[in-house]
Design a protein around this motif. Structure first.
Motif, short mmCIF file in Angstrom:
data_model
loop_
_atom_site.label_atom_id
_atom_site.label_comp_id
_atom_site.label_asym_id
_atom_site.label_seq_id
_atom_site.Cartn_x
_atom_site.Cartn_y
_atom_site.Cartn_z
N ARG A 89 0.84 -1.20 0.00
CA ARG A 89 0.00 0.00 0.00
C ARG A 89 0.87 1.25 0.00
N ASP A 113 -6.10 8.80 -1.10
CA ASP A 113 -6.83 8.58 -2.34
C ASP A 113 -6.82 9.86 -3.18
N GLY A 114 -6.59 9.73 -4.48
CA GLY A 114 -6.65 10.86 -5.37
C GLY A 114 -5.68 11.97 -5.05
N TYR A 120 -4.02 3.35 -9.32
CA TYR A 120 -5.32 3.94 -9.63
C TYR A 120 -5.87 4.69 -8.42
N ARG A 121 -5.71 4.12 -7.25
CA ARG A 121 -6.26 4.73 -6.03
C ARG A 121 -5.68 6.11 -5.77
N VAL A 122 -4.38 6.29 -5.98
CA VAL A 122 -3.75 7.55 -5.58
C VAL A 122 -3.82 8.64 -6.65
N ALA A 172 -4.03 -1.39 -9.22
CA ALA A 172 -5.13 -0.86 -8.42
C ALA A 172 -4.65 0.19 -7.43
N GLU A 173 -3.48 0.00 -6.88
CA GLU A 173 -2.95 0.96 -5.92
C GLU A 173 -2.55 2.27 -6.62
N LYS A 190 -7.42 8.08 -15.48
CA LYS A 190 -8.41 7.66 -14.51
C LYS A 190 -9.73 8.35 -14.84
N SER A 239 -2.89 -5.81 -8.18
CA SER A 239 -2.93 -4.97 -6.98
C SER A 239 -2.01 -3.76 -7.14
#
Length: 242
Positions: free
Chosen positions: A115, A120-121, A148-150, A145-146, A239, A142
């Protein structure tokens, strides 16, 4: 031909902690057969980063940017003053220590390869260069995805990877100690992965089909980008906005 990260259990962190002080020398030895040194390839990809960022954003100086898997920060001197904030993160604590001593204008962090230590963002743009081929294949999704999350909705993701279809790159992988455990990703596989993660406008282009030295060869390399010949390739993705 760059700096890499991320296997669970800390093995990659240990490897790159051990290589951090001699990394530049090791990569230069590995690419010597091309007749170019590492700074040449760094400059090529840095120009692509700035070109793609300008295409996507109206104002680069307002951007909050993350170099994911930054190693010792080799790309950062040429990015000084280009963005509002430049962050770098890596699993190698030794690499981050060296990077921070060299580039005081960058905000550096370490992480566990799982992580990212960000909200986020948080970032307008994330780029990662020569990293994913050192992530274990079961962790690829993963990792994406990580990232993408930030990224902020509407933000830009850039990935540069070795092209498994290029025979010179296959030779490089076989002869470079740092890439001994690399698992190369096909462009099509990477596109599908990013599309499944929720990214839009996903596309790839090869680079370094010819050494882009000078205006003519740079143009030639660009024209060959739709063909599978380049030593490396990049993926660009956005994104989806809310």
């Amino acid at each position: 031909m760059d700096r890499e990260i991320v296997k669970p259990g800390g093995q990659v962190a240990e490897d790159f902690d051990g290589w951090a002080d001699s990394y530049e020398k090791m990569i230069n030895q590995a690419v010597a057969f091309t007749g170019r040194d590492r700074p040449f390839y760094i400059d090529v990809k840095r120009k692509h980063i700035l070109r793609l960022a300008r295409r996507h954003f109206a104002d680069l100086e307002s951007l909050n940017v993350l170099d994911l898997g930054c190693g010792t920060g080799a790309y950062h001197p040429g990015l000084k003053g280009r963005f509002g904030e430049l962050h770098g993160v890596d699993v190698s604590a030794r690499s981050i220590k060296l990077a921070a001593a060299r580039h005081a204008f960058v905000r550096y962090s370490t992480y566990d390869g799982s992580r990212l230590p960000y909200g986020d963002g948080q970032f307008s743009m994330v780029f990662t260069i020569g990293v994913m081929h050192h992530v274990l294949p079961p962790q690829w999704e993963s990792f994406v995805a990580e990232a993408y999350r930030v990224i902020v909705p509407g933000g830009l993701m850039l990935i540069f990877e070795h092209n498994p279809y290029n025979p010179l790159m296959q030779y490089f992988i076989k002869t470079c100690e740092i890439d001994k455990d690399a698992v190369l990703l096909r462009p099509g596989k990477l596109r599908r992965m990013f599309t499944a993660a929720g990214f839009a406008n996903v596309f790839t282009r090869t680079i370094l089909s010819v050494p882009p030295a000078g205006a003519f060869l740079t143009r030639m390399d660009s024209l060959l980008g739709n063909l599978p010949f380049g030593a490396q390739y990049y993926l660009s993705a956005t994104k989806k906005a809310l």
